[in-house]
Design a protein around this motif. Structure first.
Motif, PDB file in Angstrom:
ATOM      1  N   VAL A  82     -46.956 -36.936 -36.074  1.00 41.66           N
ATOM      2  CA  VAL A  82     -48.298 -37.523 -36.066  1.00 41.66           C
ATOM      3  C   VAL A  82     -49.366 -36.484 -36.390  1.00 41.66           C
ATOM      4  CG1 VAL A  82     -50.020 -38.537 -34.513  1.00 41.66           C
ATOM      5  CG2 VAL A  82     -47.682 -39.379 -34.497  1.00 41.66           C
ATOM      6  N   TRP A  83     -49.129 -35.262 -35.972  1.00 39.78           N
ATOM      7  CA  TRP A  83     -50.120 -34.193 -36.142  1.00 39.78           C
ATOM      8  C   TRP A  83     -50.433 -33.920 -37.611  1.00 39.78           C
ATOM      9  CZ3 TRP A  83     -52.140 -34.195 -31.763  1.00 39.78           C
ATOM     10  CH2 TRP A  83     -51.359 -34.385 -30.615  1.00 39.78           C
ATOM     11  N   LEU A  84     -49.602 -34.417 -38.534  1.00 37.81           N
ATOM     12  CA  LEU A  84     -49.847 -34.195 -39.951  1.00 37.81           C
ATOM     13  C   LEU A  84     -50.727 -35.274 -40.574  1.00 37.81           C
ATOM     14  CD1 LEU A  84     -46.366 -32.817 -41.051  1.00 37.81           C
ATOM     15  CD2 LEU A  84     -48.450 -31.562 -40.432  1.00 37.81           C
ATOM     16  N   ASN A 100     -59.432 -36.614 -40.466  1.00 31.74           N
ATOM     17  CA  ASN A 100     -60.377 -37.690 -40.167  1.00 31.74           C
ATOM     18  C   ASN A 100     -59.794 -38.706 -39.177  1.00 31.74           C
ATOM     19  OD1 ASN A 100     -58.615 -38.797 -42.238  1.00 31.74           O
ATOM     20  ND2 ASN A 100     -60.129 -40.417 -42.513  1.00 31.74           N
ATOM     21  N   HIS A 101     -58.485 -38.819 -39.117  1.00 34.28           N
ATOM     22  CA  HIS A 101     -57.869 -39.750 -38.169  1.00 34.28           C
ATOM     23  C   HIS A 101     -58.103 -39.318 -36.719  1.00 34.28           C
ATOM     24  CE1 HIS A 101     -55.948 -41.309 -41.733  1.00 34.28           C
ATOM     25  NE2 HIS A 101     -55.462 -42.303 -41.012  1.00 34.28           N
ATOM     26  N   TRP A 102     -58.374 -38.056 -36.516  1.00 32.60           N
ATOM     27  CA  TRP A 102     -58.563 -37.508 -35.179  1.00 32.60           C
ATOM     28  C   TRP A 102     -60.028 -37.478 -34.780  1.00 32.60           C
ATOM     29  CZ3 TRP A 102     -54.107 -37.188 -32.765  1.00 32.60           C
ATOM     30  CH2 TRP A 102     -52.951 -37.097 -33.543  1.00 32.60           C
ATOM     31  N   GLN A 103     -60.941 -37.591 -35.758  1.00 36.80           N
ATOM     32  CA  GLN A 103     -62.350 -37.409 -35.440  1.00 36.80           C
ATOM     33  C   GLN A 103     -63.281 -38.491 -35.968  1.00 36.80           C
ATOM     34  OE1 GLN A 103     -62.652 -33.612 -37.264  1.00 36.80           O
ATOM     35  NE2 GLN A 103     -61.766 -32.537 -35.525  1.00 36.80           N
ATOM     36  N   ASP A 104     -62.858 -39.268 -36.937  1.00 39.70           N
ATOM     37  CA  ASP A 104     -63.718 -40.285 -37.533  1.00 39.70           C
ATOM     38  C   ASP A 104     -64.011 -41.386 -36.511  1.00 39.70           C
ATOM     39  OD1 ASP A 104     -64.722 -42.513 -39.071  1.00 39.70           O
ATOM     40  OD2 ASP A 104     -63.858 -41.589 -40.851  1.00 39.70           O
ATOM     41  N   GLU A 113     -47.065 -47.951 -41.104  1.00 43.89           N
ATOM     42  CA  GLU A 113     -47.444 -46.600 -41.524  1.00 43.89           C
ATOM     43  C   GLU A 113     -46.803 -46.298 -42.875  1.00 43.89           C
ATOM     44  OE1 GLU A 113     -47.439 -43.430 -38.363  1.00 43.89           O
ATOM     45  OE2 GLU A 113     -46.417 -45.037 -37.262  1.00 43.89           O
ATOM     46  N   SER A 114     -47.444 -45.481 -43.661  1.00 46.30           N
ATOM     47  CA  SER A 114     -46.886 -45.131 -44.975  1.00 46.30           C
ATOM     48  C   SER A 114     -45.559 -44.402 -44.792  1.00 46.30           C
ATOM     49  CB  SER A 114     -47.856 -44.240 -45.756  1.00 46.30           C
ATOM     50  OG  SER A 114     -47.909 -42.951 -45.175  1.00 46.30           O
ATOM     51  N   ALA A 115     -44.696 -44.481 -45.808  1.00 45.85           N
ATOM     52  CA  ALA A 115     -43.400 -43.801 -45.755  1.00 45.85           C
ATOM     53  C   ALA A 115     -43.592 -42.306 -45.543  1.00 45.85           C
ATOM     54  CB  ALA A 115     -42.621 -44.074 -47.043  1.00 45.85           C
ATOM     55  N   GLU A 116     -44.622 -41.755 -46.144  1.00 50.93           N
ATOM     56  CA  GLU A 116     -44.903 -40.326 -45.981  1.00 50.93           C
ATOM     57  C   GLU A 116     -45.293 -40.003 -44.542  1.00 50.93           C
ATOM     58  OE1 GLU A 116     -48.120 -37.012 -47.438  1.00 50.93           O
ATOM     59  OE2 GLU A 116     -47.780 -38.741 -48.717  1.00 50.93           O
ATOM     60  N   SER A 117     -46.109 -40.842 -43.932  1.00 49.32           N
ATOM     61  CA  SER A 117     -46.573 -40.584 -42.568  1.00 49.32           C
ATOM     62  C   SER A 117     -45.500 -40.823 -41.524  1.00 49.32           C
ATOM     63  CB  SER A 117     -47.789 -41.461 -42.250  1.00 49.32           C
ATOM     64  OG  SER A 117     -48.883 -41.096 -43.040  1.00 49.32           O
ATOM     65  N   ILE A 118     -44.759 -41.907 -41.643  1.00 45.86           N
ATOM     66  CA  ILE A 118     -43.791 -42.283 -40.614  1.00 45.86           C
ATOM     67  C   ILE A 118     -42.656 -41.271 -40.503  1.00 45.86           C
ATOM     68  CG2 ILE A 118     -42.321 -43.787 -42.029  1.00 45.86           C
ATOM     69  CD1 ILE A 118     -43.396 -44.552 -38.436  1.00 45.86           C
ATOM     70  N   SER A 119     -42.387 -40.559 -41.569  1.00 41.08           N
ATOM     71  CA  SER A 119     -41.280 -39.602 -41.552  1.00 41.08           C
ATOM     72  C   SER A 119     -41.703 -38.220 -41.049  1.00 41.08           C
ATOM     73  CB  SER A 119     -40.672 -39.477 -42.949  1.00 41.08           C
ATOM     74  OG  SER A 119     -41.629 -38.917 -43.843  1.00 41.08           O
ATOM     75  N   LYS A 120     -42.981 -38.066 -40.689  1.00 41.43           N
ATOM     76  CA  LYS A 120     -43.491 -36.760 -40.262  1.00 41.43           C
ATOM     77  C   LYS A 120     -44.151 -36.860 -38.883  1.00 41.43           C
ATOM     78  CE  LYS A 120     -44.272 -35.228 -44.950  1.00 41.43           C
ATOM     79  NZ  LYS A 120     -45.259 -34.950 -45.972  1.00 41.43           N
TER      80      LYS A 120
END
Length: 159
Positions: free
Chosen positions: A120-122, A126-130, A111-118
Motif C-alpha cells: 500500500v505504501w507505494l 496524494n492518496h495519503w494527503q489529498d 484496485e489496479s493490477a499494478e497497485s494490488i500486487s504491491k
C-alpha cells in the motif's frame, strides 16, 4: 501530562486516545484501541494502537503480544465483514512514527493490477494527503459506526 487539545491530538495519538481526545478511535479493546485511518482511499483502513506507548511489539510481554495481535486480527475480521475486501494486509513498522502501531489495510479487486500486487505504501503521495481521500465524519461516520458495532460483536465472541 498536559491534556491534549482537539488541535494537537495527532502529536501523541496514544495519549489522546487514552484521554478520550482522539476522534479517530472506533473503540477500546482489551489492551489497545481500534482506530480508523486518517486516509480512506482504501475504505475501512484501520490501525491498532496499544494502551501503553512502547517502541515495538518486542517491548510487550508474551501475554500482551497475544492480546495485541488477536485484537488486530479481530479488526481485520471486522473490516472483512463491513467492507468486503478480497484480503486484509497487516503492517507493523515504526520507522516514521517510532512507536508500536499496526496498520490494517483492506485490499480490493477494483484496485489496479499494478497497485494490488504491491505494498500500500507505494500508492502515490496524494492518496495519503489529498482532501478527497481523508477521513471526514460527514463521509465516513456511517462506516466507522458499522465497524464499531461489528467489532463489539467480534470481541464478545473472542473474549
Amino acid at each position: 501530562m498536559p491534556k491534549l487539545s482537539k488541535e494537537n491530538w495527532k502529536d501523541d495519538r496514544v495519549a489522546s486516545a487514552r484521554n478520550g481526545e482522539n476522534p479517530m478511535v472506533i473503540t477500546e479493546m482489551r489492551s489497545d484501541f481500534a482506530v480508523i485511518g486518517d486516509t480512506q482511499f482504501l475504505p475501512g483502513y484501520c490501525l491498532l494502537l496499544p494502551f501503553k506507548k512502547v517502541d515495538s511489539l518486542n517491548d510487550l510481554s508474551v501475554k500482551q503480544r497475544e492480546e495485541y495481535l488477536l485484537d488486530g486480527s479481530l479488526i481485520g475480521d471486522t473490516i472483512q465483514y463491513v467492507c468486503n475486501p478480497i484480503r486484509i494486509n497487516y503492517s507493523i513498522y515504526g520507522n516514521t512514527d517510532a512507536f508500536l502501531h499496526t496498520h490494517i489495510f483492506p485490499r480490493y479487486e477494483w484496485e489496479s493490477a499494478e497497485s494490488i500486487s504491491k505494498p500500500v505504501w507505494l500508492y502515490p503521495g496524494n492518496h495519503w494527503q489529498d482532501d478527497k481521500y481523508l477521513f471526514t465524519e460527514g463521509q465516513h461516520a456511517h462506516m466507522k459506526e458499522k465497524l464499531k458495532h461489528k467489532l463489539h460483536e467480534r470481541m464478545k465472541d473472542a473474549y
